[in-house]
Design an enzyme around this catalytic site. Structure first.
Site, PDB file in Angstrom:
ATOM      1  N   GLY A 165      89.891  29.514  54.624  1.00  0.00           N
ATOM      2  CA  GLY A 165      89.986  30.657  53.716  1.00  0.00           C
ATOM      3  C   GLY A 165      89.358  31.908  54.295  1.00  0.00           C
ATOM      4  O   GLY A 165      89.912  33.015  54.181  1.00  0.00           O
ATOM      5  N   CYS A 166      88.221  31.743  54.937  1.00  0.00           N
ATOM      6  CA  CYS A 166      87.521  32.898  55.512  1.00  0.00           C
ATOM      7  C   CYS A 166      88.300  33.482  56.686  1.00  0.00           C
ATOM      8  O   CYS A 166      88.340  34.696  56.874  1.00  0.00           O
ATOM      9  CB  CYS A 166      86.109  32.498  55.943  1.00  0.00           C
ATOM     10  SG  CYS A 166      85.097  31.964  54.541  1.00  0.00           S
ATOM     11  N   THR A 167      88.946  32.616  57.463  1.00  0.00           N
ATOM     12  CA  THR A 167      89.766  33.085  58.579  1.00  0.00           C
ATOM     13  C   THR A 167      90.986  33.837  58.057  1.00  0.00           C
ATOM     14  O   THR A 167      91.324  34.912  58.561  1.00  0.00           O
ATOM     15  CB  THR A 167      90.191  31.905  59.465  1.00  0.00           C
ATOM     16  OG1 THR A 167      89.005  31.294  59.993  1.00  0.00           O
ATOM     17  CG2 THR A 167      91.093  32.366  60.601  1.00  0.00           C
ATOM     18  N   LYS A 182      81.717  31.374  55.287  1.00  0.00           N
ATOM     19  CA  LYS A 182      81.460  30.775  56.598  1.00  0.00           C
ATOM     20  C   LYS A 182      82.504  31.213  57.621  1.00  0.00           C
ATOM     21  O   LYS A 182      83.700  31.209  57.338  1.00  0.00           O
ATOM     22  CB  LYS A 182      81.500  29.247  56.464  1.00  0.00           C
ATOM     23  CG  LYS A 182      81.082  28.486  57.679  1.00  0.00           C
ATOM     24  CD  LYS A 182      79.764  27.791  57.438  1.00  0.00           C
ATOM     25  CE  LYS A 182      79.304  27.004  58.634  1.00  0.00           C
ATOM     26  NZ  LYS A 182      78.489  27.782  59.549  1.00  0.00           N
ATOM     27  N   ALA A 238      89.780  37.247  56.805  1.00  0.00           N
ATOM     28  CA  ALA A 238      89.397  38.120  57.920  1.00  0.00           C
ATOM     29  C   ALA A 238      90.627  38.616  58.677  1.00  0.00           C
ATOM     30  O   ALA A 238      90.731  39.809  58.995  1.00  0.00           O
ATOM     31  CB  ALA A 238      88.452  37.382  58.868  1.00  0.00           C
TER      32      ALA A 238
END
Length: 154
Positions: A44-46, A39, A49
């Site tokens: 975690g995704c930030t 998402k 990325a």
């Protein structure tokens, strides 16, 4: 479906941020890092990325293109990319076709509740389109560095 090392990566075309599109086979001649993430704009995704974004100059020295794929919309990707100044492609797989082809659409379990979702995983595809490395159930700390070392060793 489970993709394995040594297999040809399945070709795909997906819409991307900025109202573009990306076709995997059009990137032949470059190494490609495809990472699937659950998402946009979650912790975690930030972190993942931003790690790929900060390391992009190192990936570029070894002819590597980075593509992040999630089910989020192109509009969501545009906001996420702008907020964190991400310098690589974010692709939208709204119907999960590509995610399923790569084996990243899996059953998950949170607090005893089972549901289908994207497993955080990364695929390294060489210049001929062959899967050279797969990381499943990725933990973010140290991951970008491990992927970079793998690309550099090609």
């Amino acid at each position: 479906m489970t993709l394995s090392i040594g297999a040809m990566a399945p070709d795909f075309t997906l819409p991307t941020d900025g109202n573009g599109s990306v076709t995997l086979s059009a990137l032949r001649g470059r190494n490609v890092v495809i990472y699937f993430y659950p998402k946009d704009d979650t912790s975690g995704c930030t972190a993942e990325a931003c790690g790929f974004g900060e390391s992009l100059p190192h990936f570029e020295t070894v002819d590597a293109t980075i593509i992040g794929i999630s089910k989020d919309s192109v509009a969501s990707h545009d906001k996420f990319k702008a907020k964190y100044k991400l310098p690589f492609i974010l692709a939208s797989d709204a119907d999960s076709d590509v995610t399923e082809q790569f084996g990243a659409w899996v059953e998950k379990n949170m607090y005893g509740k089972k549901y289908m979702g994207i497993e955080r995983c990364t695929f390294l595809i060489d210049k001929e389109g062959v899967v050279r490395q797969i990381w499943r159930k990725v933990k973010v700390p140290g991951h970008v560095e491990a992927v970079l070392k793998a690309v550099q060793s090609l």
